[in-house]
Scaffold this active site. Structure first.
Site, PDB file in Angstrom:
ATOM      1  N   PHE A 179      37.724  -2.856   0.566  1.00  0.00           N
ATOM      2  CA  PHE A 179      38.201  -1.999  -0.535  1.00  0.00           C
ATOM      3  C   PHE A 179      37.393  -0.585  -0.669  1.00  0.00           C
ATOM      4  O   PHE A 179      36.248  -0.465  -0.133  1.00  0.00           O
ATOM      5  CB  PHE A 179      37.721  -2.750  -1.836  1.00  0.00           C
ATOM      6  CG  PHE A 179      38.824  -3.655  -2.175  1.00  0.00           C
ATOM      7  CD1 PHE A 179      39.962  -3.898  -1.637  1.00  0.00           C
ATOM      8  CD2 PHE A 179      38.803  -4.487  -3.372  1.00  0.00           C
ATOM      9  CE1 PHE A 179      41.132  -4.908  -2.095  1.00  0.00           C
ATOM     10  CE2 PHE A 179      39.670  -5.416  -3.831  1.00  0.00           C
ATOM     11  CZ  PHE A 179      40.565  -5.590  -3.193  1.00  0.00           C
TER      12      PHE A 179
ATOM     13  N   HIS B  82      39.937  -9.314   9.981  1.00  0.00           N
ATOM     14  CA  HIS B  82      39.757  -9.158   8.876  1.00  0.00           C
ATOM     15  C   HIS B  82      40.444 -10.442   7.872  1.00  0.00           C
ATOM     16  O   HIS B  82      39.765 -11.115   7.164  1.00  0.00           O
ATOM     17  CB  HIS B  82      39.894  -7.739   7.929  1.00  0.00           C
ATOM     18  CG  HIS B  82      39.070  -7.580   6.805  1.00  0.00           C
ATOM     19  ND1 HIS B  82      37.860  -8.018   6.533  1.00  0.00           N
ATOM     20  CD2 HIS B  82      39.652  -7.354   5.337  1.00  0.00           C
ATOM     21  CE1 HIS B  82      37.507  -7.825   5.318  1.00  0.00           C
ATOM     22  NE2 HIS B  82      38.664  -7.370   4.759  1.00  0.00           N
TER      23      HIS B  82
ATOM     24  N   GLU C  92      47.045  -5.107   8.900  1.00  0.00           N
ATOM     25  CA  GLU C  92      45.857  -5.522   9.954  1.00  0.00           C
ATOM     26  C   GLU C  92      46.782  -5.732  11.361  1.00  0.00           C
ATOM     27  O   GLU C  92      46.597  -5.273  12.372  1.00  0.00           O
ATOM     28  CB  GLU C  92      45.131  -6.601   9.591  1.00  0.00           C
ATOM     29  CG  GLU C  92      43.937  -6.897  10.730  1.00  0.00           C
ATOM     30  CD  GLU C  92      42.979  -7.725  10.520  1.00  0.00           C
ATOM     31  OE1 GLU C  92      42.961  -8.407   9.251  1.00  0.00           O
ATOM     32  OE2 GLU C  92      41.839  -7.756  11.239  1.00  0.00           O
TER      33      GLU C  92
ATOM     34  N   HIS D  89      36.095 -15.718   1.893  1.00  0.00           N
ATOM     35  CA  HIS D  89      35.613 -14.314   2.030  1.00  0.00           C
ATOM     36  C   HIS D  89      34.123 -14.153   1.382  1.00  0.00           C
ATOM     37  O   HIS D  89      34.213 -14.037   0.275  1.00  0.00           O
ATOM     38  CB  HIS D  89      36.820 -13.450   1.259  1.00  0.00           C
ATOM     39  CG  HIS D  89      36.578 -11.896   1.769  1.00  0.00           C
ATOM     40  ND1 HIS D  89      35.701 -11.306   2.270  1.00  0.00           N
ATOM     41  CD2 HIS D  89      37.509 -10.906   1.746  1.00  0.00           C
ATOM     42  CE1 HIS D  89      35.650  -9.786   2.384  1.00  0.00           C
ATOM     43  NE2 HIS D  89      36.977  -9.761   2.161  1.00  0.00           N
TER      44      HIS D  89
END
Lengths: 87, 402
Positions: free
Chosen positions: B390, B294, B305, B331
């Site tokens: 999120f 990610h 992560e 992103h």
């Protein structure tokens, strides 16, 4: 620089869900129960109240120029920013 | 149990307007992030992003189409055209009835909203174009793919913020595996690089002003990108019977929820998602050669992560390569997992691992092999793609070569 301290304390108290009289200058925001999201909201309120830009990156708060180690340091930093960015 | 393979891929993103262009940029470790060129950029404090450059909608879509296609729909249709052409699939008869579209997006037609709120609020107009609703709705891209290609089975849009594409591709995988569909056009698209979109992200104070440097000790936040990645997922026997080229097999998928915090990620939730994907794929962690991270470039994500990967992989953690291509394309929020799946396909098919560029200083809390700065040749048979959104919604896919 009248009123800055009182207004900053009001803003922090609102995030901490406390009365302004329960907030003392030597406490840290963590002591007051203000988490990272409360902090970002407090900074937004400070910017809106004083019409200033606060240098703060939530990604690495410890490296920001905005000293959040206690209520007193927040007040002092805001006073400095208000003085610098006045007009 | 029915098996699921990928028979087509397409994209338009800050690194290129096609899959071959994107692979070339990833191989070369090129950065697609630059100065934002959008209206009112001077009122933004964040002025960089991964914009799709050199794109002129007039060259792809006529005026009537543009009245209905938001930028995120345009990106979807461009990527879908490439993916469906590569697959060679023709959607007619029972194949059309058994095929659908499952796409991820977070903002949907945000540019359309931004432009029209501006018209009514700022410019004081009292009238907007009649097609604003069908243009801005989150499912419009999925609908237009369905309409353009005669896909008459299950079609819908999934919104789980930064994990939307992975959740969408997971649903596509399960629909085919379970027998509910023969082929699904899947992936995701995002186009949030407008004044209101960037301004909202600015407020969160997690954006970098200069670069996205995942896993590097001097990282200072995320950078937004835009674009789409679209794939054709197809039932294996169906693909084999028609002699289709197979890019990879989708072997596992897992979804978990942190049930904890609306923005702070949880190591436990990420760990369970990675373990779940391995279990669903019935493989051990030691099989996995590459993980597309990610890797947002925020301290909160990268540390969490890496801790999750270390926990799942144990002593194999030092052997697995993990890179974040967000360093190159930014992103893409609801479209990010789809564009990042391309790095997984490149690893499986070309034996080239896309790098994490912008890597400058090691971080002891991210001490994995992050393939810093330069692509690497390596043969891998199994890969994972992570997405942790999120809202604490996590989705991990597992792929292998066939």
């Amino acid at each position: 620089m009248s009123g800055v301290k009182e207004r900053v304390i009001e803003i922090i108290a609102e995030q901490a869900v406390l009365e302004p009289s329960d907030v003392s200058l030597d406490q840290s925001l963590a002591d007051l129960g203000v988490d990272s999201m409360g902090l970002v909201e407090a900074i937004f309120s400070i910017e809106e109240s004083f019409d200033i830009q606060v240098p703060f990156n939530a990604n690495e708060p410890e490296k920001s120029d905005f000293d959040i180690s206690s209520v007193a340091t927040v007040v002092a930093t805001v006073e400095k920013l208000v003085a610098e960015q006045a007009g | 149990m029915r098996r699921v393979v990928i028979t087509g891929s397409g994209t338009i993103n800050p690194l290129g307007h096609s899959v071959p262009e994107t692979y070339e940029a990833m191989r070369e470790g090129r950065c697609g992030i630059g100065e934002l060129d959008i209206r009112d950029v001077e009122r933004l404090s964040i002025r960089i992003g991964g914009q799709v450059k050199g794109y002129n909608p007039d060259q792809r879509f006529n005026r009537q189409q543009q009245a209905l296609y938001d930028r995120f729909t345009q990106f979807t249709l461009i990527a879908a055209e490439e993916a469906i052409a590569q697959s060679g699939l023709e959607f007619s008869g029972h194949v059309a009835a058994e095929s659908g579209v499952v796409l991820g997006t977070s903002g949907g037609g945000l540019n359309t909203q931004d432009e029209n709120y501006r018209a009514v609020y700022e410019e004081g107009k009292n009238r907007v174009h009649p097609f604003i609703v069908p243009k801005l709705m989150n499912n419009s891209a999925a609908s237009h793919v369905s309409m353009n290609y005669n896909l008459k089975g299950p079609s819908f849009t999934v919104a789980t913020a930064c994990a939307s594409s992975n959740h969408a591709m997971g649903q596509a995988f399960w629909l085919i595996r379970s027998g509910a569909a023969t082929a699904i056009v899947t992936g995701g698209s995002e186009s949030m690089l407008c004044f209101g979109g960037v301004k909202a992200w600015e407020g969160l104070r997690v954006m970098s002003r200069d670069a996205c440097r995942p896993f590097s000790a001097n990282r200072n936040g995320m950078v937004q990108g835009e674009g789409a990645g679209i794939f054709v997922f197809e039932e294996f026997e169906h693909a084999k019977a028609r002699g289709a080229g197979i890019l990879a097999e989708v072997v596992g998928f897992s979804m978990t929820s942190d049930a904890a915090d609306i923005v702070m990620p949880s190591q436990h939730g990420a760990t369970r998602a990675i373990l779940g994907a391995l279990k669903d794929a019935r493989i051990g962690a030691e099989k996995v050669g590459y993980i597309n991270a990610h890797g947002t470039g925020t301290a909160a994500n990268d540390k969490t992560e890496c801790a999750a990967v270390s926990k799942v992989f144990g002593r194999h953690a030092d052997e697995v390569m993990i890179s974040s291509t967000k360093s190159m394309h930014g992103h893409l929020i609801g479209g990010t997992g789809a564009v990042e799946l391309l790095a997984c396909l490149m690893a499986l098919n070309d034996g080239i691992i896309a790098p994490t560029i912008g890597y400058e200083e090691p971080d002891p809390e991210c001490s994995l092999d992050v393939v810093p700065n330069e692509a690497r040749e390596a043969k891998v048979s199994h890969v994972l793609s992570n997405a942790f959104a999120f809202g604490g919604q996590n989705a991990v896919l597992a792929l292998r070569t066939l």
